[in-house]
Motif scaffolding. Structure first.
Motif, PDB file in Angstrom:
ATOM      1  N   LYS A  17      97.585 110.168  32.859  1.00  0.00           N
ATOM      2  CA  LYS A  17      96.877 111.044  33.798  1.00  0.00           C
ATOM      3  C   LYS A  17      97.194 112.483  33.426  1.00  0.00           C
ATOM      4  O   LYS A  17      98.348 112.823  33.154  1.00  0.00           O
ATOM      5  N   VAL A  18      96.168 113.320  33.409  1.00  0.00           N
ATOM      6  CA  VAL A  18      96.379 114.752  33.205  1.00  0.00           C
ATOM      7  C   VAL A  18      96.911 115.286  34.533  1.00  0.00           C
ATOM      8  O   VAL A  18      96.184 115.346  35.518  1.00  0.00           O
ATOM      9  N   ILE A  35      99.462 118.462  30.401  1.00  0.00           N
ATOM     10  CA  ILE A  35     100.659 117.693  30.707  1.00  0.00           C
ATOM     11  C   ILE A  35     100.156 116.303  31.099  1.00  0.00           C
ATOM     12  O   ILE A  35      99.440 116.141  32.088  1.00  0.00           O
ATOM     13  N   LEU A  36     100.532 115.306  30.289  1.00  0.00           N
ATOM     14  CA  LEU A  36     100.083 113.935  30.512  1.00  0.00           C
ATOM     15  C   LEU A  36     101.265 113.076  30.945  1.00  0.00           C
ATOM     16  O   LEU A  36     102.339 113.166  30.357  1.00  0.00           O
ATOM     17  N   ASN A  44     107.566 108.930  30.762  1.00  0.00           N
ATOM     18  CA  ASN A  44     106.775 109.259  29.576  1.00  0.00           C
ATOM     19  C   ASN A  44     105.830 110.413  29.881  1.00  0.00           C
ATOM     20  O   ASN A  44     104.784 110.222  30.489  1.00  0.00           O
ATOM     21  N   VAL A  45     106.227 111.597  29.450  1.00  0.00           N
ATOM     22  CA  VAL A  45     105.425 112.801  29.653  1.00  0.00           C
ATOM     23  C   VAL A  45     105.093 113.368  28.283  1.00  0.00           C
ATOM     24  O   VAL A  45     105.957 113.478  27.413  1.00  0.00           O
ATOM     25  N   PHE A  46     103.824 113.714  28.099  1.00  0.00           N
ATOM     26  CA  PHE A  46     103.364 114.254  26.822  1.00  0.00           C
ATOM     27  C   PHE A  46     102.776 115.643  27.049  1.00  0.00           C
ATOM     28  O   PHE A  46     102.074 115.874  28.032  1.00  0.00           O
ATOM     29  N   TYR A  47     103.067 116.537  26.126  1.00  0.00           N
ATOM     30  CA  TYR A  47     102.564 117.904  26.183  1.00  0.00           C
ATOM     31  C   TYR A  47     101.601 118.068  25.008  1.00  0.00           C
ATOM     32  O   TYR A  47     102.016 118.009  23.853  1.00  0.00           O
TER      33      TYR A  47
END
Length: 165
Positions: A17-18, A35-36, A44-47
């Protein structure tokens, strides 16, 4: 451009989710990032930089139920993509996973599933590299299908079996 609240498939990591679009400084220069957060793990966070195409190419909109049903209806007509040369096969399968085109992922799964079945008939197994690509492709496709169909991932193969033309 994605907006906060959008659900996306992020490479082989799965559905995210954004949760925000923010300016961040990770490289000595401030830039804008998506930020996902993975839907099944807040850890689990992705930039993802919003201005770098290579990073953005890993993000794809989630398909709808109608799109899933359309993909399933054409599964039997999808051709195979077996390549005898191990190196060329690995390159092609790697490209397919990276590009995340659902038609090609279906062809990859179908090819490797049938190859596994053929080899099993003569007492052999798929190479571990091919098994890894099959697993990656199945995880990507089945997670997205499960989300779009609002069913558990374990029910996806059965759903496909009931709806394949």
């Amino acid at each position: 451009m994605y907006k906060v609240g959008d659900m996306v498939m992020y490479g082989t990591f799965g559905i995210c989710k954004v949760t925000a679009i923010e300016m961040r400084d990770f490289t000595g220069e401030e830039q804008e990032y998506y930020i996902l957060k993975h839907i099944s793990s807040d850890k689990n966070v992705f930039y993802v930089p919003t201005n770098i195409e290579a990073a953005l190419s890993k993000m794809h909109s989630i398909c709808s139920k109608a799109e899933v049903d359309e993909l399933i209806s054409h599964m039997n007509s999808e051709g195979l993509i077996w390549i005898d040369n191990d190196i060329k096969r690995k390159e092609e399968y790697s490209r397919i996973i990276k590009d995340a085109d659902k038609h090609e992922i279906i062809r990859l799964i179908k090819t490797l599933y049938l190859r596994r079945k053929e080899l099993s008939g003569i007492g052999k197994k798929l190479r571990s590299t091919d098994e890894n690509y099959l697993s990656l492709a199945e995880n990507m496709l089945y997670e997205e299908f499960a989300y779009a169909l609002n069913i558990d991932r374990s029910e996806v193969v059965e759903y496909i079996g009931k709806h394949i033309v």
